[in-house]
Design a protein around this motif. Structure first.
Motif, PDB file in Angstrom:
ATOM      1  N   VAL A  78      -3.065   4.504  -1.838  1.00  0.00           N
ATOM      2  CA  VAL A  78      -4.119   4.868  -0.891  1.00  0.00           C
ATOM      3  C   VAL A  78      -4.060   6.378  -0.701  1.00  0.00           C
ATOM      4  N   ALA A  79      -5.088   7.050  -1.189  1.00  0.00           N
ATOM      5  CA  ALA A  79      -5.159   8.510  -1.107  1.00  0.00           C
ATOM      6  C   ALA A  79      -6.616   8.926  -1.206  1.00  0.00           C
ATOM      7  N   ASP A  80      -6.908  10.132  -0.739  1.00  0.00           N
ATOM      8  CA  ASP A  80      -8.271  10.611  -0.905  1.00  0.00           C
ATOM      9  C   ASP A  80      -8.528  10.905  -2.379  1.00  0.00           C
ATOM     10  N   THR A  81      -9.734  11.299  -2.692  1.00  0.00           N
ATOM     11  CA  THR A  81     -10.121  11.398  -4.102  1.00  0.00           C
ATOM     12  C   THR A  81     -10.247  12.828  -4.596  1.00  0.00           C
ATOM     13  N   ALA A  82      -9.797  13.797  -3.799  1.00  0.00           N
ATOM     14  CA  ALA A  82      -9.936  15.197  -4.210  1.00  0.00           C
ATOM     15  C   ALA A  82      -8.742  16.011  -3.726  1.00  0.00           C
ATOM     16  N   PRO A  83      -7.534  15.744  -4.250  1.00  0.00           N
ATOM     17  CA  PRO A  83      -6.378  16.517  -3.814  1.00  0.00           C
ATOM     18  C   PRO A  83      -6.565  17.999  -4.114  1.00  0.00           C
ATOM     19  N   ALA A  84      -6.175  18.829  -3.163  1.00  0.00           N
ATOM     20  CA  ALA A  84      -6.302  20.286  -3.290  1.00  0.00           C
ATOM     21  C   ALA A  84      -4.932  20.913  -3.091  1.00  0.00           C
ATOM     22  N   THR A  85      -4.779  22.140  -3.553  1.00  0.00           N
ATOM     23  CA  THR A  85      -3.495  22.802  -3.379  1.00  0.00           C
ATOM     24  C   THR A  85      -3.269  23.108  -1.900  1.00  0.00           C
ATOM     25  N   ARG A  86      -2.020  23.250  -1.560  1.00  0.00           N
ATOM     26  CA  ARG A  86      -1.668  23.587  -0.175  1.00  0.00           C
ATOM     27  C   ARG A  86      -2.321  24.908   0.230  1.00  0.00           C
ATOM     28  N   LEU A 142       0.850  -1.187   0.000  1.00  0.00           N
ATOM     29  CA  LEU A 142       0.000   0.000   0.000  1.00  0.00           C
ATOM     30  C   LEU A 142       0.886   1.239   0.000  1.00  0.00           C
ATOM     31  N   ARG A 143       0.865   1.981  -1.076  1.00  0.00           N
ATOM     32  CA  ARG A 143       1.637   3.222  -1.173  1.00  0.00           C
ATOM     33  C   ARG A 143       0.766   4.364  -0.660  1.00  0.00           C
ATOM     34  N   LEU A 144       1.092   4.798   0.553  1.00  0.00           N
ATOM     35  CA  LEU A 144       0.251   5.756   1.254  1.00  0.00           C
ATOM     36  C   LEU A 144       0.618   7.189   0.885  1.00  0.00           C
ATOM     37  N   ALA A 145      -0.401   8.003   0.662  1.00  0.00           N
ATOM     38  CA  ALA A 145      -0.217   9.451   0.530  1.00  0.00           C
ATOM     39  C   ALA A 145       0.062  10.033   1.920  1.00  0.00           C
ATOM     40  N   GLY A 146       0.103  11.341   2.025  1.00  0.00           N
ATOM     41  CA  GLY A 146       0.457  11.994   3.283  1.00  0.00           C
ATOM     42  C   GLY A 146      -0.506  11.623   4.406  1.00  0.00           C
ATOM     43  N   GLY A 158       2.333  27.556  -1.995  1.00  0.00           N
ATOM     44  CA  GLY A 158       1.012  26.969  -1.812  1.00  0.00           C
ATOM     45  C   GLY A 158       0.452  26.373  -3.077  1.00  0.00           C
ATOM     46  N   GLU A 159       1.271  26.263  -4.130  1.00  0.00           N
ATOM     47  CA  GLU A 159       0.742  25.915  -5.451  1.00  0.00           C
ATOM     48  C   GLU A 159       0.641  24.417  -5.699  1.00  0.00           C
ATOM     49  N   HIS A 160       1.465  23.608  -5.027  1.00  0.00           N
ATOM     50  CA  HIS A 160       1.414  22.171  -5.300  1.00  0.00           C
ATOM     51  C   HIS A 160       0.244  21.525  -4.558  1.00  0.00           C
ATOM     52  N   ARG A 161      -0.292  20.472  -5.160  1.00  0.00           N
ATOM     53  CA  ARG A 161      -1.401  19.755  -4.540  1.00  0.00           C
ATOM     54  C   ARG A 161      -0.911  18.827  -3.434  1.00  0.00           C
ATOM     55  N   LEU A 162      -1.710  18.756  -2.379  1.00  0.00           N
ATOM     56  CA  LEU A 162      -1.434  17.844  -1.273  1.00  0.00           C
ATOM     57  C   LEU A 162      -2.260  16.580  -1.470  1.00  0.00           C
ATOM     58  N   ASN A 163      -1.595  15.458  -1.582  1.00  0.00           N
ATOM     59  CA  ASN A 163      -2.273  14.164  -1.636  1.00  0.00           C
ATOM     60  C   ASN A 163      -2.260  13.580  -0.234  1.00  0.00           C
ATOM     61  N   LEU A 164      -3.437  13.379   0.328  1.00  0.00           N
ATOM     62  CA  LEU A 164      -3.570  13.026   1.729  1.00  0.00           C
ATOM     63  C   LEU A 164      -4.322  11.700   1.893  1.00  0.00           C
ATOM     64  N   ALA A 165      -4.061  11.042   3.010  1.00  0.00           N
ATOM     65  CA  ALA A 165      -4.793   9.826   3.374  1.00  0.00           C
ATOM     66  C   ALA A 165      -5.047   9.871   4.874  1.00  0.00           C
ATOM     67  N   HIS A 166      -6.307   9.871   5.260  1.00  0.00           N
ATOM     68  CA  HIS A 166      -6.669   9.893   6.676  1.00  0.00           C
ATOM     69  C   HIS A 166      -6.359   8.536   7.303  1.00  0.00           C
ATOM     70  N   ARG A 167      -5.883   8.566   8.534  1.00  0.00           N
ATOM     71  CA  ARG A 167      -5.528   7.328   9.233  1.00  0.00           C
ATOM     72  C   ARG A 167      -6.637   6.285   9.172  1.00  0.00           C
ATOM     73  N   ASP A 168      -7.870   6.687   9.386  1.00  0.00           N
ATOM     74  CA  ASP A 168      -8.961   5.718   9.429  1.00  0.00           C
ATOM     75  C   ASP A 168      -9.211   5.083   8.069  1.00  0.00           C
ATOM     76  N   ASP A 169      -8.964   5.832   6.990  1.00  0.00           N
ATOM     77  CA  ASP A 169      -9.100   5.263   5.656  1.00  0.00           C
ATOM     78  C   ASP A 169      -7.954   4.309   5.343  1.00  0.00           C
TER      79      ASP A 169
END
Length: 299
Positions: free
Chosen positions: A225-233, A164-168, A192-203
């Motif tokens: 494993v990452a959320d489905t809507a990365p947004a910029t920092r 599992l390759r985890l995002a942030g 603040g321009e780059h997108r943050l790819n995140l994964a919540h612990r519970d997910d």
């Protein structure tokens, strides 16, 4: 709730993510054992009802005689242990696991929580599991090498594995950016321009459990494993500041570096594959639901 009744799970490197996996597996009826390098963490794990907790370094041989062989499941979610410990934790740790399983009997299914730091891609690319993944930094290359050790382990030692390759990773008690903003900082480093790819612990926990309980028809796989809507920092910072009632800090324009020194890449990590193969869906599909749950939980 998935049933894991009668199954034995060993969690190696049982820290932030592993403790949450242990709780979920216990609730599903599994017998759970763990290894941690931290004696205080070990005491907390014992208090939750784990049948055995071993205090040792994963890269050592010390634990081999303390954890019985041939468990149904193993989860390796070891953390680095510090900036100078990547090789010892990830590569030597994986070598130790493969050696233990080879000498003592097969693991049924193993899950390894790797990292999206193995991907060098940027420039707005959509990155799926077919992408080149040699590691973009020295630390990322170390994690990539640890993946290779698992990929090449004999099936007589590890019958099936999932990487599992985890995002942030973020979640309750782990939210550095939120902590910075709570202090009222007027300036943040980088852009603040780059997108943050995140994964919540519970997910992440849900993804691990989905792998452990995957039907036999699903073989060895690699999943992002990452959320489905990365947004910029900048978007994340502005929203959090609104929730906190704080002014939005400026970005100082320096290069935002990730561990290992490389600039933070702008890309979209795709988790479509695990959704299609295992039916996993992130409960916290974007940063608003994830950070919103944290803010609500912390009052």
């Amino acid at each position: 709730m998935i049933s894991m009744a009668g199954k034995r799970l060993v969690i190696l490197g049982c820290g932030y993510v592993g403790s949450a996996v242990a709780k979920a597996a216990l609730a599903a009826g599994a017998r759970v054992e763990a290894l941690t390098r931290n004696p205080e963490k070990a005491a907390a794990l014992r208090a939750t009802g784990l049948s055995q907790v071993v205090v040792a370094e994963l890269g050592s041989l010390q634990w081999h005689a303390q954890i019985a062989p041939a468990p149904d499941f193993v989860v390796n979610c070891v953390s680095s242990g510090g900036p100078d410990q990547y090789w010892q934790s990830y590569v030597v740790g994986m070598q130790s696991i493969v050696s233990w399983a080879t000498k003592n009997g097969p693991v049924g299914t193993m899950v390894y929580t790797s990292s999206t730091s193995v991907y060098p891609q940027g420039d707005g690319a959509v990155v799926d599991e077919t992408a080149w993944a040699p590691g973009a930094t020295p630390n990322g290359r170390t994690i990539s090498e640890s993946e290779v050790l698992l990929k090449t382990a004999p099936t007589t030692a590890i019958q099936r594995h999932f990487i599992l390759r985890l995002a942030g990773i973020y979640g309750p008690g782990r939210h550095h950016l939120l902590d910075q903003l709570r202090t009222g900082t007027e300036t943040l480093n980088g852009s603040g321009e780059h997108r943050l790819n995140l994964a919540h612990r519970d997910d992440i926990v849900a993804a691990i459990i989905a792998c452990l309980s995957a039907p036999e028809s699903v073989g060895t796989e690699i999943f992002n494993v990452a959320d489905t809507a990365p947004a910029t920092r900048a978007e994340v910072v502005a929203w959090l500041c609104t929730q906190l009632g704080r002014p939005v800090p400026a970005f100082d324009g320096t290069t935002t570096a990730r561990r290992g020194g490389a600039p933070m890449p702008d890309r979209i990590i795709s988790s479509a594959k695990i959704q299609q193969v295992l039916g996993w869906r992130p409960l916290h599909s974007d940063f608003r639901t994830g950070f919103g749950a944290i803010l609500k939980g912390e009052g």
